[in-house]
Design an enzyme around this catalytic site. Structure first.
Site, mmCIF file in Angstrom:
data_model
loop_
_atom_site.group_PDB
_atom_site.id
_atom_site.type_symbol
_atom_site.label_atom_id
_atom_site.label_comp_id
_atom_site.label_asym_id
_atom_site.label_seq_id
_atom_site.Cartn_x
_atom_site.Cartn_y
_atom_site.Cartn_z
ATOM 1 C CB SER A 80 -0.949 -0.013 1.192
ATOM 2 O OG SER A 80 -1.834 1.090 1.141
ATOM 3 N NE ARG A 81 0.689 5.826 -1.729
ATOM 4 C CZ ARG A 81 0.311 5.161 -2.807
ATOM 5 N NH1 ARG A 81 0.587 3.870 -2.929
ATOM 6 N NH2 ARG A 81 -0.349 5.781 -3.782
ATOM 7 C CD GLU A 131 7.842 4.370 -2.312
ATOM 8 O OE1 GLU A 131 7.232 4.648 -3.357
ATOM 9 O OE2 GLU A 131 7.629 3.345 -1.644
#
Length: 331
Positions: free
Chosen positions: A232-233, A262
């Protein structure tokens, strides 16, 4: 009209050009939208950004000063955009609120199965003609418990696959999904889900209320032999806390397609550079951890839907229309 698209991959470019053909010209750049690259957009009314773009207030002001009126983001997530500043500047910001949930759900299962059955280690061994089985033992998933944090479209698709494996199903969300209940899912509190699941998969959006939803306390609740998957995140997991637990020898496997730091790393070739992120460097050294570079969505089906929606979002902006994909608009 010519549209400027940032962060376009080589695979994505022909799909974008084909989708806009006959309507608008599109200029594709492989660089990401950031403070350094924003001046390139001067003169472009419509700018399309990728998920790793940095659309903070300074970037948005630079874009607005150059004449940009719409940001058409090619992703579902929009935590990288300062919507308050966009609203103040009278800009239109749109996203892709929906695309194939199967792409992400299937990839989440790819990660889960890869770490469970030690696929990466096995592949490396056989390439070296080492055919021993030591250290490659996994577990049957049938009869074990899958915990799904977030049971929207992607969480539901993940749940259907878990049901196909014959797993017991636990769910947590702000609202129950009737389709998941029909499959036999039992909704419980987050703490109970973490403590009772053999496999935990995250499918919630990144909001202030969900940032580090899996923190040190949550990780300590999980079983020592559990599998944790996040497609997801990255900000949903406190990565430093995760590394601490991994160093203590916990978890049967961890599959991460996203990472909270990231930006500026994922989607780029860093192979010839010194690794500056000590947490990421440590994370990838664990033999039972698999990190991929935010590719769960990256199927021709999903990317095609993302691009088609982006074309529609541009058309809506030019016509002064709102849609379910409109986050901010002056009309």
């Amino acid at each position: 009209m010519e549209i400027l698209a940032f962060g376009v991959t080589a695979d994505e470019r022909p799909l974008l050009e084909r989708a806009f053909a006959g309507q608008h010209e599109i200029r594709c750049l492989d660089v990401f939208l950031s403070e350094d690259t924003a001046p390139i957009a001067a003169g472009y009314e419509v700018v399309s950004s990728s998920v790793n773009a940095d659309l903070n207030g300074r970037v948005l002001r630079t874009l607005a000063a150059g004449g940009t009126k719409q940001i058409a983001q090619r992703s579902t997530g929009f935590n990288n955009i300062d919507l308050d500043v966009a609203r103040q500047l009278g800009m239109t910001v749109s996203r892709v609120s929906y695309y194939s949930p199967y792409a992400v759900a299937e990839f989440a299962w790819t990660l889960a199965m890869a770490v469970n059955r030690r696929i990466v280690r096995a592949s490396i061994r056989t390439r070296d003609f080492d055919f021993r089985l030591n250290g490659l033992m996994g577990r049957d998933l049938r009869g074990r418990t899958a915990g799904v944090l977030g049971t929207g479209k992607i969480g539901e698709a993940f749940t259907r696959i878990a049901h196909g494996f014959g797993m017991n199903l636990l769910g947590w969300d702000v609202a129950r999904n009737p389709a998941c209940v029909e499959l036999g899912m039992k909704y419980v509190g987050k703490e109970e889900l973490l403590a009772s699941s053999d496999l935990v998969s995250l499918h919630v959006p990144l909001l202030d209320s969900t940032r580090h939803i899996v923190d040190a306390d949550a990780l300590r609740l999980m079983r020592d032999d559990a599998i944790l998957v996040n497609t997801s995140r990255g900000g949903l997991i406190d990565t430093d806390a995760l590394v601490t637990e991994l160093r203590a020898g916990r978890f049967a496997g961890v599959g991460l397609d996203v990472y909270e730091a990231e930006a500026g790393v994922f989607f780029l070739d860093k192979s010839l550079e010194a690794v500056e992120d000590d947490t990421l460097a440590r994370l990838v050294t664990f033999p039972h951890v698999l990190v991929t570079s935010h590719q769960a969505y990256y199927t021709s089906d999903a990317v095609g839907q993302i691009i088609d929606t982006t074309v529609a979002n541009v058309a809506d902006h030019l016509a002064g229309r709102r849609s379910e994909n409109t986050l901010v608009a002056p009309y």
